[in-house]
Design a protein around this motif. Sequence first.
Motif, mmCIF file in Angstrom:
data_model
loop_
_atom_site.group_PDB
_atom_site.id
_atom_site.type_symbol
_atom_site.label_atom_id
_atom_site.label_comp_id
_atom_site.label_asym_id
_atom_site.label_seq_id
_atom_site.Cartn_x
_atom_site.Cartn_y
_atom_site.Cartn_z
ATOM 1 N N THR A 55 -41.158 -21.262 -17.142
ATOM 2 C CA THR A 55 -39.778 -20.981 -17.528
ATOM 3 C C THR A 55 -39.376 -19.560 -17.138
ATOM 4 O OG1 THR A 55 -40.425 -20.201 -19.713
ATOM 5 C CG2 THR A 55 -39.912 -22.535 -19.516
ATOM 6 N N GLY A 56 -38.061 -19.334 -17.119
ATOM 7 C CA GLY A 56 -37.546 -17.975 -17.025
ATOM 8 C C GLY A 56 -37.283 -17.409 -15.656
ATOM 9 N N ALA A 57 -37.457 -18.169 -14.590
ATOM 10 C CA ALA A 57 -37.231 -17.616 -13.254
ATOM 11 C C ALA A 57 -36.854 -18.726 -12.284
ATOM 12 C CB ALA A 57 -38.489 -16.915 -12.763
ATOM 13 N N ASP A 58 -36.187 -18.340 -11.203
ATOM 14 C CA ASP A 58 -35.926 -19.265 -10.113
ATOM 15 C C ASP A 58 -37.258 -19.532 -9.422
ATOM 16 O OD1 ASP A 58 -35.167 -20.658 -7.828
ATOM 17 O OD2 ASP A 58 -34.113 -18.953 -6.922
ATOM 18 N N LEU A 59 -37.727 -20.755 -9.472
ATOM 19 C CA LEU A 59 -39.020 -21.104 -8.890
ATOM 20 C C LEU A 59 -39.055 -20.907 -7.379
ATOM 21 C CD1 LEU A 59 -39.776 -24.401 -10.859
ATOM 22 C CD2 LEU A 59 -40.488 -22.070 -11.422
ATOM 23 N N LEU A 60 -37.884 -20.894 -6.749
ATOM 24 C CA LEU A 60 -37.825 -20.780 -5.298
ATOM 25 C C LEU A 60 -37.415 -19.387 -4.818
ATOM 26 C CD1 LEU A 60 -36.144 -24.215 -4.477
ATOM 27 C CD2 LEU A 60 -38.574 -23.648 -4.530
ATOM 28 N N ALA A 61 -37.318 -18.415 -5.706
ATOM 29 C CA ALA A 61 -36.835 -17.078 -5.334
ATOM 30 C C ALA A 61 -37.615 -16.491 -4.166
ATOM 31 C CB ALA A 61 -36.883 -16.147 -6.543
ATOM 32 N N GLN A 62 -38.922 -16.609 -4.178
ATOM 33 C CA GLN A 62 -39.718 -16.021 -3.103
ATOM 34 C C GLN A 62 -39.615 -16.777 -1.785
ATOM 35 O OE1 GLN A 62 -43.915 -16.031 -3.997
ATOM 36 N NE2 GLN A 62 -43.800 -18.033 -4.961
ATOM 37 N N TYR A 63 -38.936 -17.932 -1.808
ATOM 38 C CA TYR A 63 -38.766 -18.730 -0.601
ATOM 39 C C TYR A 63 -37.327 -18.679 -0.092
ATOM 40 C CZ TYR A 63 -43.191 -20.432 -2.359
ATOM 41 O OH TYR A 63 -44.479 -20.497 -2.839
ATOM 42 N N GLY A 64 -36.569 -17.663 -0.484
ATOM 43 C CA GLY A 64 -35.172 -17.535 -0.079
ATOM 44 C C GLY A 64 -34.983 -17.552 1.428
ATOM 45 N N TYR A 65 -35.943 -17.045 2.158
ATOM 46 C CA TYR A 65 -35.872 -16.992 3.621
ATOM 47 C C TYR A 65 -35.790 -18.382 4.246
ATOM 48 C CZ TYR A 65 -40.811 -18.286 3.544
ATOM 49 O OH TYR A 65 -41.991 -18.946 3.331
ATOM 50 N N MET A 66 -36.168 -19.422 3.467
ATOM 51 C CA MET A 66 -36.145 -20.789 3.988
ATOM 52 C C MET A 66 -34.736 -21.378 4.000
ATOM 53 S SD MET A 66 -39.670 -22.282 2.351
ATOM 54 C CE MET A 66 -39.707 -23.768 3.341
ATOM 55 N N GLY A 67 -33.812 -20.752 3.260
ATOM 56 C CA GLY A 67 -32.426 -21.218 3.245
ATOM 57 C C GLY A 67 -32.247 -22.637 2.733
ATOM 58 N N LEU A 68 -32.940 -22.982 1.668
ATOM 59 C CA LEU A 68 -32.864 -24.343 1.138
ATOM 60 C C LEU A 68 -31.503 -24.671 0.534
ATOM 61 C CD1 LEU A 68 -36.420 -24.586 -0.472
ATOM 62 C CD2 LEU A 68 -35.623 -25.661 1.645
ATOM 63 N N GLY A 69 -30.786 -23.664 0.019
ATOM 64 C CA GLY A 69 -29.453 -23.903 -0.519
ATOM 65 C C GLY A 69 -29.426 -24.345 -1.974
ATOM 66 N N PHE A 70 -30.538 -24.227 -2.678
ATOM 67 C CA PHE A 70 -30.562 -24.556 -4.095
ATOM 68 C C PHE A 70 -31.625 -23.726 -4.794
ATOM 69 C CE2 PHE A 70 -33.385 -27.544 -1.970
ATOM 70 C CZ PHE A 70 -34.512 -27.587 -2.778
ATOM 71 N N LYS A 71 -31.513 -23.682 -6.127
ATOM 72 C CA LYS A 71 -32.483 -22.991 -6.970
ATOM 73 C C LYS A 71 -33.063 -24.005 -7.945
ATOM 74 C CE LYS A 71 -29.949 -18.667 -6.790
ATOM 75 N NZ LYS A 71 -29.269 -17.620 -7.525
ATOM 76 N N LEU A 72 -34.297 -23.771 -8.368
ATOM 77 C CA LEU A 72 -34.941 -24.606 -9.377
ATOM 78 C C LEU A 72 -35.361 -23.737 -10.548
ATOM 79 C CD1 LEU A 72 -37.271 -26.823 -7.135
ATOM 80 C CD2 LEU A 72 -35.139 -27.511 -8.240
ATOM 81 N N VAL A 73 -35.060 -24.193 -11.754
ATOM 82 C CA VAL A 73 -35.387 -23.451 -12.970
ATOM 83 C C VAL A 73 -35.919 -24.441 -14.001
ATOM 84 C CG1 VAL A 73 -34.458 -22.027 -14.839
ATOM 85 C CG2 VAL A 73 -33.572 -21.752 -12.518
ATOM 86 N N VAL A 74 -36.969 -24.041 -14.714
ATOM 87 C CA VAL A 74 -37.506 -24.843 -15.809
ATOM 88 C C VAL A 74 -37.008 -24.248 -17.122
ATOM 89 C CG1 VAL A 74 -39.606 -25.542 -17.031
ATOM 90 C CG2 VAL A 74 -39.569 -25.492 -14.532
#
Length: 100
Positions: A55-74
């Motif tokens: 919990t508490g963070a964007d699970l994909l923050a460190q993968y921003g360079y991939m340009g997925l276009g979404f964030k995942l949060v628990v």
Amino acid sequence: MAISEIPLSPENQQFSISLAGQSLQMAVTWRAVFWCLDVMDSSGADLIKGIPLITGADLLAQYGYMGLGFKLVVVCDDSTQDYPTKTDLGGRSHLLVSTE
């Protein structure tokens, strides 16, 4: 920005999902003490492996360079809980997706 829940259940699972205009596959696996998420392209090729569901963070923050276009949060219904337990994933613990 739109936020929705990815429906999960407390069992190992793999499924296809469309997010931010992309067809993806996801797998959620119990790893003895925590749930782990894998993200694959539509053909099943690995994009990101082994993301701990915490919990508490964007699970994909460190993968921003991939340009997925979404964030995942628990998020957990119990604010003192740091991660989903083996039995509450999808019930009292939720995987949310935020699309831009």
